[in-house]
Design an enzyme around this catalytic site. Structure first.
Site, mmCIF file in Angstrom:
data_model
loop_
_atom_site.group_PDB
_atom_site.id
_atom_site.type_symbol
_atom_site.label_atom_id
_atom_site.label_comp_id
_atom_site.label_asym_id
_atom_site.label_seq_id
_atom_site.Cartn_x
_atom_site.Cartn_y
_atom_site.Cartn_z
ATOM 1 C CG ASP A 66 -11.641 -7.079 -1.559
ATOM 2 O OD1 ASP A 66 -11.737 -7.100 -0.321
ATOM 3 O OD2 ASP A 66 -11.865 -6.075 -2.250
ATOM 4 C CB THR A 99 -17.000 -5.643 0.871
ATOM 5 O OG1 THR A 99 -15.952 -6.594 0.661
ATOM 6 C CG2 THR A 99 -16.380 -4.288 1.149
ATOM 7 C CB THR A 100 -17.913 -10.915 1.287
ATOM 8 O OG1 THR A 100 -16.865 -10.659 0.351
ATOM 9 C CG2 THR A 100 -18.671 -12.156 0.869
ATOM 10 C CG ASP A 391 -9.575 -5.672 2.676
ATOM 11 O OD1 ASP A 391 -9.712 -4.495 2.309
ATOM 12 O OD2 ASP A 391 -10.108 -6.639 2.102
#
Length: 524
Positions: A66, A99-100, A391
């Protein structure tokens, strides 16, 4: 003193301990820091992304895929790099996933900007071009939103796309995605925020296939006394924020007892007070008591004799959750206890997992709530599954609340890059180069997806563009240890549009902020 000699006097406005970097050196430092952070999470992108092991100073280990967790756990000092951490935090807070993607996009935008600055294009021009490109990117995202109704199968695809590659395994991801949709559907018609009504309770000791949806909440509490019932059906619930023990006076006082009879009378009075607590609860019809404070051992015995299940030293958050689910009021005293103060649930049962006992509170009256009881074989596995499930819930809620879904697997990024690149031809001046650079940066996302699946990134990008031009939709479909180019909808790969919008917006804002800095002054 002449004017010339005065002009030559040096003027110091910073303390000697300050460190100052200016101009191109400052820009290069900030860009390098941003690229380094993006590089740290790049290999985690996609269904075949790798994990990172993060070990802190105390030896605690986190193994995760994550992006937000990785960036939070890393000990980052550089202020420009910290801005990208904040991008990931913002992305996580607003939509819960991507987010990545956002972090990698910042790194790519900075890398392209660095090339443009080398070609003597002013950072302000780049900033204006990126802002225009971000607007065009949003147009492409809106055009990619699917017209289909968000049925359970489509929402399960959204959840599965979010979880795939996050330690769940492909088969497990399918099962867990179905549970996520089941949980969301159970509370979507209730008043208030959907997300607030869905809880995730992790517990190691079993395979992920043992994960289940509980109609209610699960709390880490065990009965205060071994003689209490372990399961109560159709339970009436009371929540108390006070101790159940002999009341203490407000002032220090000494009592003189001169006979055995006096001692016995004092003991009996004390005992009657403690027994009175159990009688008050029993007469009010209370089956289960959640007490925030300590319960005297004798009161525990009297409660057990009365068939009341009691929990002591209950945490504040657990008490609030029980109050919300059951409809019970949090009481400061048992005096004047009324039926309206109490709550109701279908059942409360105590179940043992390893050395711990958990209370399962099912079917509350006041508010609909569900819990995803997440299982994993080890603590590290269950921690990562918890992050993946969080998520997944976030993206399903985002798909329902914030404007539907778009094709995944890099297809939306290919559509964005194509639209931005086409529109750049109509822009005059050097800003056109910045807009084209934005498209190149977005192209790096599907290229990274391909690279992480073991496919050739350049060949895959060429094939993606060709298929997009022919069919209007092209993504990187992971297959075994490599990937092929195809239609992500046929493979059931979709993402919430909100995740894409937020990634573009937050990445552009962070890049803009970093590019506009030409002077870094740091005090020791």
């Amino acid at each position: 003193m002449s004017m010339a000699s005065r002009m030559q006097q040096p003027l110091y406005i910073l303390s000697e301990d300050s460190d100052r970097t200016r101009g191109r050196a400052a820009q290069d430092s900030n860009v390098a820091a941003g690229k380094a952070v993006a590089e740290a999470v790049r290999t985690t992108l996609g269904p075949r992304g790798m994990d990172k092991m993060l070990v802190d100073s105390t030896g605690d280990v986190v193994v995760t895929n994550d992006g937000a967790t990785i960036l939070n756990e890393m000990d980052i000092d550089h202020p420009a790099a910290q801005m990208i951490v904040e991008v990931a935090e913002s992305q996580e807070e607003v939509v819960g996933d991507g987010t990545t993607t956002a972090a990698v996009l910042v790194g790519e935008l900075l890398a392209r900007a660095e090339d443009l600055v080398d070609d003597d294009i002013h950072p302000t021009v780049i900033v204006e071009g990126y802002a225009e490109a971000a607007r065009l990117a949003n147009e492409a995202i809106e055009a990619s939103v699917l017209d289909e109704n968000l049925d359970d199968d489509l929402l399960a695809s959204v959840a599965e796309s979010s979880m795939t590659g996050k330690g769940t395994g492909d088969v497990a991801a399918t099962h867990l995605a179905e549970l996520v949709v089941q949980a969301v559907r159970a509370v979507e018609d209730a008043d208030g925020e959907i997300r607030d009504r869905i809880h995730i309770h992790p517990r190691a000791g079993a395979a992920s296939s043992a994960t289940e949806v509980v109609d209610g909440v699960v709390v880490d509490e065990e009965p205060a006394h071994d003689g209490m019932p372990r399961e109560v059906e159709d339970a009436t619930v009371a929540i108390l924020d006070a101790k159940l023990e002999v009341r203490q006076g407000d002032v220090d006082a000494e009592y003189s007892i001169s006979s055995v009879e006096g001692l016995n009378a004092a003991i009996e009075a004390e005992d009657a007070e403690l027994r009175g607590y159990a009688e008050t609860l029993s007469e009010a019809g209370v089956d289960v008591l959640f007490c925030r404070k300590k319960i005297d051992d004798r009161v525990e015995g009297y409660l057990a004799d009365a068939g009341i299940l009691a929990f002591e030293s209950v945490g504040s958050s657990d008490a609030s959750e029980v109050a919300r689910v059951t409809g019970a009021k949090r009481l400061g005293t048992l005096d004047d206890l009324e039926e309206s103060d109490l709550g109701h649930v279908e059942s409360i049962s105590i179940e043992r997992y390893g050395e711990d006992e958990l209370a399962f509170i099912r079917g509350g009256d006041a508010a609909e709530a569900v819990t995803l009881f997440v299982r994993g074989t080890t603590e590290h596995v269950v921690d990562e599954l918890e992050r993946a499930m969080n998520d997944a819930v976030d993206v399903v809620v985002a798909a329902l609340d914030d404007g539907g879904v778009v094709p995944g697997a890099g297809a939306t990024e290919i559509a964005i890059a194509a639209h931005v690149r086409d529109a750049s031809a109509g822009v005059e001046g050097r800003k056109q180069l910045a807009i084209e650079a934005f498209a190149d940066a977005v192209d790096a996302l599907p290229r990274t997806l391909a690279e992480n699946t073991g496919a050739d990134p350049i060949d895959t990008l060429v094939d993606l563009r060709a298929l997009h031009d022919r069919e209007g939709r092209a993504g990187v479909i992971a297959e075994g240890r490599t990937a092929h180019v195809g239609d992500p909808l046929e493979a059931g790969i979709v993402d919430p549009a909100a995740v894409k919008r937020e990634a573009v917006e937050s990445a552009t804002e962070a890049t803009t902020m970093i590019l506009r800095i030409d002077d870094v002054i740091s005090a020791e």
